[in-house]
Design an enzyme around this catalytic site. Sequence first.
Site, PDB file in Angstrom:
ATOM      1  N   HIS A 270       0.861  -1.187   0.000  1.00  0.00           N
ATOM      2  CA  HIS A 270       0.000   0.000   0.000  1.00  0.00           C
ATOM      3  C   HIS A 270       0.884   1.220   0.000  1.00  0.00           C
ATOM      4  O   HIS A 270       1.920   1.240   0.665  1.00  0.00           O
ATOM      5  CB  HIS A 270      -0.900  -0.006   1.240  1.00  0.00           C
ATOM      6  CG  HIS A 270      -2.079   0.885   1.103  1.00  0.00           C
ATOM      7  ND1 HIS A 270      -2.008   2.241   1.304  1.00  0.00           N
ATOM      8  CD2 HIS A 270      -3.361   0.615   0.736  1.00  0.00           C
ATOM      9  CE1 HIS A 270      -3.199   2.755   1.091  1.00  0.00           C
ATOM     10  NE2 HIS A 270      -4.030   1.806   0.736  1.00  0.00           N
ATOM     11  N   ASP A 326      -7.631  -5.693   0.400  1.00  0.00           N
ATOM     12  CA  ASP A 326      -8.130  -6.636  -0.609  1.00  0.00           C
ATOM     13  C   ASP A 326      -7.745  -8.075  -0.329  1.00  0.00           C
ATOM     14  O   ASP A 326      -8.248  -8.982  -0.978  1.00  0.00           O
ATOM     15  CB  ASP A 326      -7.589  -6.247  -1.992  1.00  0.00           C
ATOM     16  CG  ASP A 326      -8.225  -4.970  -2.482  1.00  0.00           C
ATOM     17  OD1 ASP A 326      -9.445  -4.847  -2.327  1.00  0.00           O
ATOM     18  OD2 ASP A 326      -7.505  -4.100  -2.989  1.00  0.00           O
TER      19      ASP A 326
HETATM   20  N1  COA Z   1       4.151  -7.652  -4.208  1.00  0.00           N
HETATM   21  C1  COA Z   1       5.505  -7.695  -4.289  1.00  0.00           C
HETATM   22  N2  COA Z   1       6.288  -6.630  -4.075  1.00  0.00           N
HETATM   23  C2  COA Z   1       5.680  -5.472  -3.767  1.00  0.00           C
HETATM   24  C3  COA Z   1       4.300  -5.358  -3.673  1.00  0.00           C
HETATM   25  C4  COA Z   1       3.518  -6.515  -3.906  1.00  0.00           C
HETATM   26  N3  COA Z   1       2.201  -6.491  -3.829  1.00  0.00           N
HETATM   27  N4  COA Z   1       3.964  -4.091  -3.374  1.00  0.00           N
HETATM   28  C5  COA Z   1       5.114  -3.418  -3.276  1.00  0.00           C
HETATM   29  N5  COA Z   1       6.165  -4.257  -3.516  1.00  0.00           N
HETATM   30  C6  COA Z   1       7.570  -3.898  -3.517  1.00  0.00           C
HETATM   31  C7  COA Z   1       7.912  -3.156  -4.810  1.00  0.00           C
HETATM   32  O1  COA Z   1       8.298  -4.073  -5.813  1.00  0.00           O
HETATM   33  C8  COA Z   1       9.050  -2.289  -4.351  1.00  0.00           C
HETATM   34  O2  COA Z   1      10.194  -3.092  -4.259  1.00  0.00           O
HETATM   35  P1  COA Z   1      11.659  -2.492  -4.657  1.00  0.00           P
HETATM   36  O3  COA Z   1      11.872  -1.366  -3.684  1.00  0.00           O
HETATM   37  O4  COA Z   1      12.568  -3.650  -4.473  1.00  0.00           O
HETATM   38  O5  COA Z   1      11.522  -2.032  -6.078  1.00  0.00           O
HETATM   39  C9  COA Z   1       8.649  -1.905  -2.932  1.00  0.00           C
HETATM   40  O6  COA Z   1       7.792  -2.961  -2.465  1.00  0.00           O
HETATM   41  C10 COA Z   1       7.904  -0.576  -2.836  1.00  0.00           C
HETATM   42  O7  COA Z   1       6.731  -0.649  -3.643  1.00  0.00           O
HETATM   43  P2  COA Z   1       6.161   0.491  -4.573  1.00  0.00           P
HETATM   44  O8  COA Z   1       5.841  -0.083  -5.925  1.00  0.00           O
HETATM   45  O9  COA Z   1       7.040   1.700  -4.494  1.00  0.00           O
HETATM   46  O10 COA Z   1       4.810   0.836  -3.858  1.00  0.00           O
HETATM   47  P3  COA Z   1       3.711   1.811  -4.409  1.00  0.00           P
HETATM   48  O11 COA Z   1       3.303   2.663  -3.279  1.00  0.00           O
HETATM   49  O12 COA Z   1       4.122   2.511  -5.658  1.00  0.00           O
HETATM   50  O13 COA Z   1       2.555   0.816  -4.836  1.00  0.00           O
HETATM   51  C11 COA Z   1       0.698  -0.612  -4.731  1.00  0.00           C
HETATM   52  C12 COA Z   1       1.494   0.479  -4.017  1.00  0.00           C
HETATM   53  C13 COA Z   1      -0.598  -0.848  -3.970  1.00  0.00           C
HETATM   54  C14 COA Z   1       0.345  -0.157  -6.156  1.00  0.00           C
HETATM   55  C15 COA Z   1       1.565  -1.890  -4.788  1.00  0.00           C
HETATM   56  O14 COA Z   1       1.866  -2.298  -3.474  1.00  0.00           O
HETATM   57  C16 COA Z   1       0.868  -3.022  -5.533  1.00  0.00           C
HETATM   58  O15 COA Z   1       0.944  -3.089  -6.758  1.00  0.00           O
HETATM   59  N6  COA Z   1       0.179  -3.952  -4.795  1.00  0.00           N
HETATM   60  C17 COA Z   1      -0.532  -5.029  -5.428  1.00  0.00           C
HETATM   61  C18 COA Z   1      -1.900  -4.571  -5.904  1.00  0.00           C
HETATM   62  C19 COA Z   1      -2.873  -4.408  -4.769  1.00  0.00           C
HETATM   63  O16 COA Z   1      -3.028  -5.276  -3.929  1.00  0.00           O
HETATM   64  N7  COA Z   1      -3.585  -3.265  -4.781  1.00  0.00           N
HETATM   65  C20 COA Z   1      -4.582  -2.959  -3.792  1.00  0.00           C
HETATM   66  C21 COA Z   1      -4.192  -1.755  -2.996  1.00  0.00           C
HETATM   67  S1  COA Z   1      -5.320  -1.467  -1.681  1.00  0.00           S
END
Ligand code: COA
Length: 395
Positions: A270, A326
């Site tokens: 998140h 979720d």
């Molecule tokens: N699975 C695996 N790795 C994850 C992850 C996940 N669900 N969410 C974050 N990470 C990792 C990223 O790859 C990143 O790793 P790195 O630093 O080695 O590159 C690190 O954690 C930071 O993540 P980041 O992409 O910067 O977070 P964000 O704030 O941009 O994205 C989300 C947030 C929600 C978009 C992201 O966590 C995600 O795609 N989650 C899955 C989709 C989901 O469940 N969405 C519902 C949200 S309520």
Amino acid sequence: MDTSTHAYIPGLQGIPATQSRISFLDGQEGLLTYRGYRIVDLARHSTFEETAWVLINGELPTPEQLACFDGELRANRRVKYNVRDIMKFLPIDGHPMEALQTCVASLGMFYPGQERMTAHGVSADSEFVEQMIIKILASMATLVAMWERIRRGDDPIPPRKDLTYAENFLYMMNEREPDPVEARIMDACLVLHAEHTINASTFSALVCGSTLAPPNLVVASAIGTLAGPLHGGANQRVLNMLDEIGSPAKVADWLDQRLANKQVVWGFGHREYKVKDPRADILQGLLEQLHEHRHGDVSPLYEVAKELERCAAERLAPKGVYPNVDFYSGLLYEALGIPRDQFTPIFAISRTAGWLAHWKEQLSNNRIFRPTQEYQGYAPRSYQPMSERQSSFPG
Ligand code: COA
């Protein structure tokens, strides 16, 4: 104003885009409040109807206020017959979020009055605002359930006034009254999803609302934004992912492979929370409750989910990545007899309370959103007439 000194931040991370009194979250502490009330207290003691009132009006309602609001919601559950006809023309294998957006977008044509709002410029006509909040919020559950019936080739089940919002929704979906535990769980799910500060769909609602667009289009805009898998669409993918994993014994290898391939684990992570999402904790508690109520007969995927949370704690927690809202919601919805592609529409039913609360707040002090950009394209250049351009086909 000179904007050239403002750095571009991808995803606007950390940039305040509005001022709001509606909800607050502390991602380090795992705290979420609606109007100052902890989500855990609202999920335990309030109904969705009461929570919607709190979000929209700012205070806990008196018994009379709640009875009046609830009565209005019950009286407005039916939608116009023509909306049913719109649904009949939609492809039955289309995604329910698209059906929902289409029908919500049409509501303004059946319930006009938008001009009353714009007549005074940015100061909203409060009667129109209150009426539309009731109409849209009351219609959402009806629209989701109607589409479920129509795509199965059945007649929609008319809403009942003697049931609560959650009971009536499950009744219209499943053609039977839910038992009290199921209804309470559905109600708590609606409370938990109703609001979450300025997330992507709420931002979308604010941008649309700031142009003084009709409220049904404000909600339609938010529905479109919620549909993506990085936002509301993740819960459906969580269950598909748990199916793909298959059993608790396969979780660790699956997860290692997944992370090695740089693929996201659905239902984890998140932008704001760096601890387990407080809503995920409450939802897991509800799953345990249902498990007990049904003597262990909920879903074999729950064991897979628990093992995935355990394995992910070792691999993802150091990055601040934990289960989000979720992760467990889909397991609950499936146990309540709801098809997977309806999980996000249910999220939309609930979040409509938050979207409309923000819409109302936006109108009380409106300024159209108009951010700037860092232009990275060409400087002005001379236009080539067609006759001087080279053909892209050889010869
Ligand atoms: N699975 C695996 N790795 C994850 C992850 C996940 N669900 N969410 C974050 N990470 C990792 C990223 O790859 C990143 O790793 P790195 O630093 O080695 O590159 C690190 O954690 C930071 O993540 P980041 O992409 O910067 O977070 P964000 O704030 O941009 O994205 C989300 C947030 C929600 C978009 C992201 O966590 C995600 O795609 N989650 C899955 C989709 C989901 O469940 N969405 C519902 C949200 S309520």
